[in-house]
Write an enzyme that holds these catalytic residues in place. Structure first.
Site, PDB file in Angstrom:
ATOM      1  N   CYS A  95      -6.694 -11.223   7.406  1.00 21.72           N
ATOM      2  CA  CYS A  95      -7.533 -10.020   7.294  1.00 21.72           C
ATOM      3  C   CYS A  95      -8.967 -10.247   7.802  1.00 21.72           C
ATOM      4  O   CYS A  95      -9.149 -10.380   8.999  1.00 21.72           O
ATOM      5  CB  CYS A  95      -7.489  -9.486   5.865  1.00 21.72           C
ATOM      6  SG  CYS A  95      -7.806  -7.720   5.798  1.00 21.72           S
ATOM      7  N   HIS A 192      -1.891  -9.959   2.815  1.00 21.10           N
ATOM      8  CA  HIS A 192      -2.228 -10.712   1.617  1.00 21.10           C
ATOM      9  C   HIS A 192      -0.945 -10.814   0.793  1.00 21.10           C
ATOM     10  O   HIS A 192       0.103 -10.353   1.202  1.00 21.10           O
ATOM     11  CB  HIS A 192      -3.279  -9.957   0.790  1.00 21.10           C
ATOM     12  CG  HIS A 192      -4.551  -9.674   1.514  1.00 21.10           C
ATOM     13  ND1 HIS A 192      -5.539 -10.604   1.666  1.00 21.10           N
ATOM     14  CD2 HIS A 192      -4.998  -8.536   2.113  1.00 21.10           C
ATOM     15  CE1 HIS A 192      -6.562 -10.054   2.317  1.00 21.10           C
ATOM     16  NE2 HIS A 192      -6.257  -8.806   2.613  1.00 21.10           N
TER      17      HIS A 192
HETATM   18  N1  LIG Z   1      -9.184  -7.263   3.050  1.00 18.71           N
HETATM   19  C1  LIG Z   1     -10.025  -7.645   4.000  1.00 18.71           C
HETATM   20  O1  LIG Z   1     -10.149  -8.827   4.300  1.00 18.71           O
HETATM   21  C2  LIG Z   1     -10.863  -6.575   4.671  1.00 18.71           C
HETATM   22  C3  LIG Z   1     -11.405  -6.981   6.018  1.00 18.71           C
HETATM   23  C4  LIG Z   1     -12.457  -6.026   6.555  1.00 18.71           C
HETATM   24  N2  LIG Z   1     -13.634  -6.064   5.724  1.00 18.71           N
HETATM   25  C5  LIG Z   1     -11.887  -4.637   6.715  1.00 18.71           C
HETATM   26  O2  LIG Z   1     -12.062  -3.799   5.851  1.00 18.71           O
HETATM   27  O3  LIG Z   1     -11.242  -4.360   7.695  1.00 18.71           O
END
Ligand SMILES: NC(=O)CC[C@H](N)C(=O)O
Length: 246
Positions: A95, A192
């Site tokens: 992510c 995740h």
């Molecule tokens: N869950 C995350 O790692 C989010 C990654 C990034 N901040 C987004 O919103 O795309």
């Protein structure tokens, strides 16, 4: 990894990048190595520490926009991860971590420079992608269905230097069509869960790359399978069509 030394796994910036149980990726990877008799040295490198450039595997996890931009800034200034990749280290990035190894990513209303280690870039999508993520993995990797949980506002665009990790059956991933990216020595994903608990075959791919072994002895995956089956059954119960999914 040399034969007489431990497999060194570095989790980069757990104090900034660590959402939705992503620390589990470190635990799963280390345990699956140890169960094969491979000695492991796990290191958690916090933001105020230099990133070693001589480890075997680097794990990057998810994070909210502000910690993600700070992590990118620190990693760019540090240079350790770039040197490690140039020496052939393996990167597994989730992510926010996935977005920041590309050339640029969106956060807090603007584009930020990424580490530019792999041929991808991210911008903002029309809506937040939140929920289950599933789809068949690139057949070149011969892995079972990818399953995970996603929560991100970014969308990721792949260049010719990487291939999509999976196609999307459920969820959004990169753009609603493809999910994640890979090239030899690199896996990026929006999953995740943590990803390596829900996809132990992906952990074994990372271990095969890191050890140079063609195969690893099978492990008892009863609990991983129960988790996978429970998540996939929940999708099926919501009427999601997984029939075309292996
Ligand atoms: N869950 C995350 O790692 C989010 C990654 C990034 N901040 C987004 O919103 O795309």
């Amino acid at each position: 990894m040399s034969t007489d030394s431990a497999l060194r796994i570095v989790w980069v910036y757990p104090d900034l990048l660590s959402t939705y149980g992503d620390r589990g990726n470190l635990l799963i990877l280390a345990q699956r190595a140890r169960l094969r008799g491979i000695p492991v040295q796990s290191e958690e490198i916090r933001t105020d520490e230099p990133i070693p450039s001589d480890a075997d595997v680097y794990l990057l996890a998810g994070g909210e926009d502000a910690p993600q931009t700070l992590a990118a800034e620190r990693m760019l200034a540090d240079g350790g991860l770039r040197r490690a990749v140039e020496h052939g280290a393996i990167v597994f990035a989730v992510c926010a971590g996935y977005q920041l190894v590309g050339s640029s990513f969106a956060a807090r209303g603007r584009q930020y420079a990424g580490l530019d280690l792999y041929d991808l870039s991210s911008d903002r999508g029309p809506s937040r992608a939140v929920g289950e993520l599933a789809g068949p993995v690139d057949p070149a990797l011969t892995l079972p269905l990818l399953t995970g949980f996603e929560n991100h506002g970014g969308r990721t665009h792949l260049g010719p230097g990487v291939r999509p990790l999976a196609t999307v059956s459920v969820g959004v991933g990169n753009d609603g069509h493809t999910e994640g990216a890979w090239t030899k020595g690199f896996i990026g994903t929006y999953a995740h869960g943590p990803a390596l608990s829900r996809n132990p075959a992906l952990a074994d791919l990372v271990l095969r790359w890191a050890t140079g072994r063609d195969s690893l002895e099978p492990l008892d995956d009863t609990w991983h399978d129960k988790l996978r089956n429970e998540r996939l059954a929940a999708l099926a119960a919501r009427g999601k069509d997984l029939r075309h999914v292996a």
